[in-house]
Design an enzyme around this catalytic site. Structure first.
Site, short mmCIF file in Angstrom:
data_model
loop_
_atom_site.label_atom_id
_atom_site.label_comp_id
_atom_site.label_asym_id
_atom_site.label_seq_id
_atom_site.Cartn_x
_atom_site.Cartn_y
_atom_site.Cartn_z
N CYS A 191 1.10 18.34 -18.02
CA CYS A 191 1.10 17.10 -18.85
C CYS A 191 1.83 17.38 -20.17
CB CYS A 191 -0.34 16.68 -19.14
SG CYS A 191 -0.44 15.30 -20.32
N CYS B 137 -5.67 12.29 -20.29
CA CYS B 137 -5.61 12.31 -21.77
C CYS B 137 -4.94 11.03 -22.27
CB CYS B 137 -4.86 13.54 -22.25
SG CYS B 137 -3.08 13.49 -22.00
N THR C 281 -0.27 -2.62 8.83
CA THR C 281 -1.41 -1.88 8.28
C THR C 281 -2.56 -1.88 9.27
OG1 THR C 281 -2.92 -1.62 6.40
CG2 THR C 281 -2.37 -3.87 7.03
N PRO D 147 2.15 -4.26 16.10
CA PRO D 147 2.26 -4.15 17.57
C PRO D 147 0.89 -3.97 18.24
CG PRO D 147 3.58 -2.44 16.46
CD PRO D 147 2.79 -3.15 15.42
N HIS E 105 -1.72 1.29 -4.18
CA HIS E 105 -2.19 2.67 -3.93
C HIS E 105 -1.40 3.68 -4.75
CE1 HIS E 105 -4.17 1.52 0.17
NE2 HIS E 105 -4.83 1.09 -0.88
N GLN F 67 0.84 -1.20 0.00
CA GLN F 67 0.00 0.00 0.00
C GLN F 67 0.87 1.25 0.00
OE1 GLN F 67 -3.61 -0.36 2.78
NE2 GLN F 67 -2.07 -1.70 3.73
N ASN F 68 2.17 1.05 0.19
CA ASN F 68 3.08 2.19 0.39
C ASN F 68 3.50 2.81 -0.94
OD1 ASN F 68 2.84 1.52 3.07
ND2 ASN F 68 4.81 0.45 3.18
#
Ligand code: APR
Length: 283
Positions: free
Chosen positions: A172, A140, A215, A241, A128, A108-109
């Site tokens: 762009c 575009c 996570t 943890p 992600h 996800q990082n």
């Protein structure tokens, strides 16, 4: 560091022939000094001075204030560029070398730390996006453009203004519209073309052991990946943890386990365990 139950699950997975997949979140990069999102120093906890924390991660905010969103992301990019991979990132790269084709990493990082030479992982799916890239805000094309080195070499704060010249670097190249960071925003949806949605669900179906690390389980696709793995009789071990959405789902399941621990320590222990068993490893 690895309790008996985790060792047992590892043992069984190694005897099988399905994938051993790692699914990681911001907790993996905490030891690299990159704030998590929902921790007390988290990006969403502190946010920016004039916007509610998570609003900075929305297309809606970008459409009304692209400058503020770019300032926020360029700040995060500078944090990530200065960060170094930690022992957990390096252990993942070593584990891939030991497991070969049976290894998969779903991350996800967006911090780019899986691409540094010392922590390079090949069979990697970024679900992600990737802060090192930008893409046309008007779509575009689906081309990804590297964030200009000019920004990646800078130290920027949340408040560092965006000059006209700098904004010109975020245009762009194809259509001249603004670009946007190549990341998934809260008001957007997972898809295959940018976030490997279908591919990672297929990986989960072929996974014998899913090790979820660092996570909170707050986002949708990680929850789907856990459910998909369990539905095919795969095992899911959550390493964190603290308890979290995923560890709560695993409670009481024969194929689920929460291992309380820090990502770097547990990943080093897994790498050590595989090293000790090196001779019997099938790849
Ligand atoms: N080792 C393992 N886990 C840790 C460590 C560590 N050293 N330090 C913190 N954690 C855990 C926390 O207990 C918490 O459960 O990492 C988790 C971080 O949770 P979040 O801040 O919510 O980050 P994450 O789960 O990656 O967020 C998922 O949400 O905002 C979106 O796109 C963003 O990718 C992000 C997604």
């Amino acid at each position: 560091m690895l309790d008996q139950r985790t060792k047992g699950f590892l043992e069984d997975a190694l005897k099988g022939d399905r994938l051993i997949t790692f699914l990681v979140g911001a907790g993996l990069s905490a030891d690299s000094g990159i704030p998590t999102f929902r921790g007390k120093e988290g990006f969403w906890t502190i946010g920016s001075k004039n916007a509610t924390p998570q609003s900075m991660g929305t297309k809606k905010m970008f459409d009304v204030n692209a400058d503020e969103v770019w300032r926020w992301f360029l700040y995060r990019i500078s944090i990530c560029e200065q960060a170094k991979p930690n022992l957990g990132h390096i252990a993942l790269s070593s584990i891939e070398k030991r497991l070969g084709a049976r290894f998969a990493l779903i991350s996800q990082n967006v911090d780019g730390l899986h691409f540094r030479p010392e922590s390079l992982v090949n069979n990697l799916y970024l679900i992600h996006g990737d802060l090192r890239y930008m893409r046309c805000a008007d779509e575009c094309s689906k081309a990804l453009y590297p964030i200009p080195l000019f920004f990646r070499e800078q130290i920027r704060s949340r408040e560092t203004p965006l000059t006209f010249e700098e904004k010109q670097k975020l245009i762009c190249p194809k259509c001249g519209e603004m670009t946007r960071p190549h990341v998934l925003w809260f008001d957007e949806y997972y898809n295959e073309k940018y976030y490997h949605l279908e591919t990672t669900l297929r990986v989960a179906k072929s996974t014998g052991l899913l090790v979820v690390i660092g996570t909170s389980g707050a986002t949708n696709l990680p929850q789907q990946l856990v459910a998909k793995t369990l539905s095919r009789n795969g095992v899911v071990v959550d390493v964190n943890p603290e308890t979290n959405i995923i560890s709560d789902k695993l409670r009481g399941l024969a194929h689920g386990h929460h291992l309380r621990g820090k990502s770097s320590e547990v990943l080093l222990a897994i790498d050590g365990y595989l090293r000790e068993r090196g001779s019997e490893l099938k790849t």
